[in-house]
Design an enzyme around this catalytic site. Sequence first.
Site, mmCIF file in Angstrom:
data_model
loop_
_atom_site.group_PDB
_atom_site.id
_atom_site.type_symbol
_atom_site.label_atom_id
_atom_site.label_comp_id
_atom_site.label_asym_id
_atom_site.label_seq_id
_atom_site.Cartn_x
_atom_site.Cartn_y
_atom_site.Cartn_z
ATOM 1 N N ASP A 195 0.827 -1.208 0.000
ATOM 2 C CA ASP A 195 0.000 0.000 0.000
ATOM 3 C C ASP A 195 0.865 1.264 0.000
ATOM 4 O O ASP A 195 1.944 1.288 0.604
ATOM 5 C CB ASP A 195 -0.903 -0.028 1.246
ATOM 6 N N HIS A 206 2.823 3.875 -8.817
ATOM 7 C CA HIS A 206 2.683 2.450 -9.165
ATOM 8 C C HIS A 206 3.938 1.955 -9.897
ATOM 9 O O HIS A 206 4.422 0.855 -9.657
ATOM 10 C CB HIS A 206 1.450 2.239 -10.052
ATOM 11 N N LEU A 261 10.848 -20.551 -5.736
ATOM 12 C CA LEU A 261 9.927 -19.640 -5.050
ATOM 13 C C LEU A 261 8.608 -19.629 -5.810
ATOM 14 O O LEU A 261 8.615 -19.606 -7.048
ATOM 15 C CB LEU A 261 10.515 -18.216 -5.040
HETATM 16 C C1 FPP Z 1 -1.930 0.058 -3.404
HETATM 17 O O1 FPP Z 1 -1.475 1.386 -3.321
HETATM 18 C C2 FPP Z 1 -1.358 -0.568 -4.574
HETATM 19 C C3 FPP Z 1 -2.063 -1.077 -5.618
HETATM 20 C C4 FPP Z 1 -3.531 -1.050 -5.685
HETATM 21 C C5 FPP Z 1 -1.378 -1.647 -6.779
HETATM 22 C C6 FPP Z 1 -0.131 -2.409 -6.473
HETATM 23 C C7 FPP Z 1 0.694 -2.455 -7.692
HETATM 24 C C8 FPP Z 1 2.039 -2.436 -7.731
HETATM 25 C C9 FPP Z 1 2.895 -2.509 -6.542
HETATM 26 C C10 FPP Z 1 2.749 -2.334 -9.026
HETATM 27 C C11 FPP Z 1 2.322 -3.322 -10.029
HETATM 28 C C12 FPP Z 1 2.667 -4.704 -9.642
HETATM 29 C C13 FPP Z 1 2.798 -5.673 -10.536
HETATM 30 C C14 FPP Z 1 3.144 -7.046 -10.082
HETATM 31 C C15 FPP Z 1 2.645 -5.438 -11.991
HETATM 32 P P1 FPP Z 1 -2.532 2.548 -3.446
HETATM 33 O O2 FPP Z 1 -2.612 2.951 -4.861
HETATM 34 O O3 FPP Z 1 -3.821 2.130 -2.814
HETATM 35 O O4 FPP Z 1 -1.837 3.677 -2.600
HETATM 36 P P2 FPP Z 1 -2.538 4.820 -1.763
HETATM 37 O O5 FPP Z 1 -3.045 4.176 -0.496
HETATM 38 O O6 FPP Z 1 -1.411 5.753 -1.510
HETATM 39 O O7 FPP Z 1 -3.625 5.391 -2.599
#
Ligand code: FPP
Length: 224
Positions: free
Chosen positions: A12, A29, A122
């Site tokens: 997150d 992201h 893994l």
């Molecule tokens: C949460 O942060 C994250 C996500 C919803 C997406 C996670 C994706 C990645 C780490 C990159 C892509 C991964 C792959 C494997 C292709 P948020 O956007 O909710 O953050 P916030 O709480 O600051 O809004």
Amino acid sequence: MNSIKHVAIIMDGNGRWGLKHKKSRNLGHKEGLKTVEKIIKTTIKNNIKYLTLYAFSTENWKRPKKEINFLFNLLENFLLNKISDLNKQNIKLKIIGKKQFSKKINILLDKSEKKTFKNKKLQINLALNYGSKSELVHSFNSIKNKKEKINEKNVSKYLFTTNIPDPDLLIRTGNTHRLSNFLLWQVAYSEIFFEKKLWPDFNENDYNRILNKFKKTKRNYGNI
Ligand code: FPP
């Protein structure tokens, strides 16, 4: 010292990271994906067999289309560019969640899973379009349809995580203290670590610090 077979992570804080750096949520992201690669390396160094990453929840469809498209483009490029490398490293990729994406993404996910199916070093479980409540309902319905007994063994058997040991620890970055519909059944006895840093800032040292703390934790499972 506790051994570690399975680490689950709620990654997150990407969006906030992008905005904090006066850029877009999407940049967060992109940066978050770099952390994913670092954490995979560190997981292997620690000889951990399962890593489950929450990449997209059933609730994330509520986000603006532009952000959703960006995330799936990121995923597509990641798999196209890295799946051979993951395969060479003996890494198995498994998708947990309902595979209901565009035809292109569905095919790519299937291909990536098939290519790495036999790998042993893994196993990465990538949670995509994943929601724990719907996973549990699916499990209960499977038990009902097969006319089997409702017991803990059967509930586990019909989850996406069948045959995968429950996570020893769950890490959530981004300074938010909730489970967000992630692995609700499977984390019943996991140790939970909430990390203040946003996911793109989370690094190998932070991860090792948590793993070392986990190793020294006394796990009672209800006993004393
Ligand atoms: C949460 O942060 C994250 C996500 C919803 C997406 C996670 C994706 C990645 C780490 C990159 C892509 C991964 C792959 C494997 C292709 P948020 O956007 O909710 O953050 P916030 O709480 O600051 O809004």
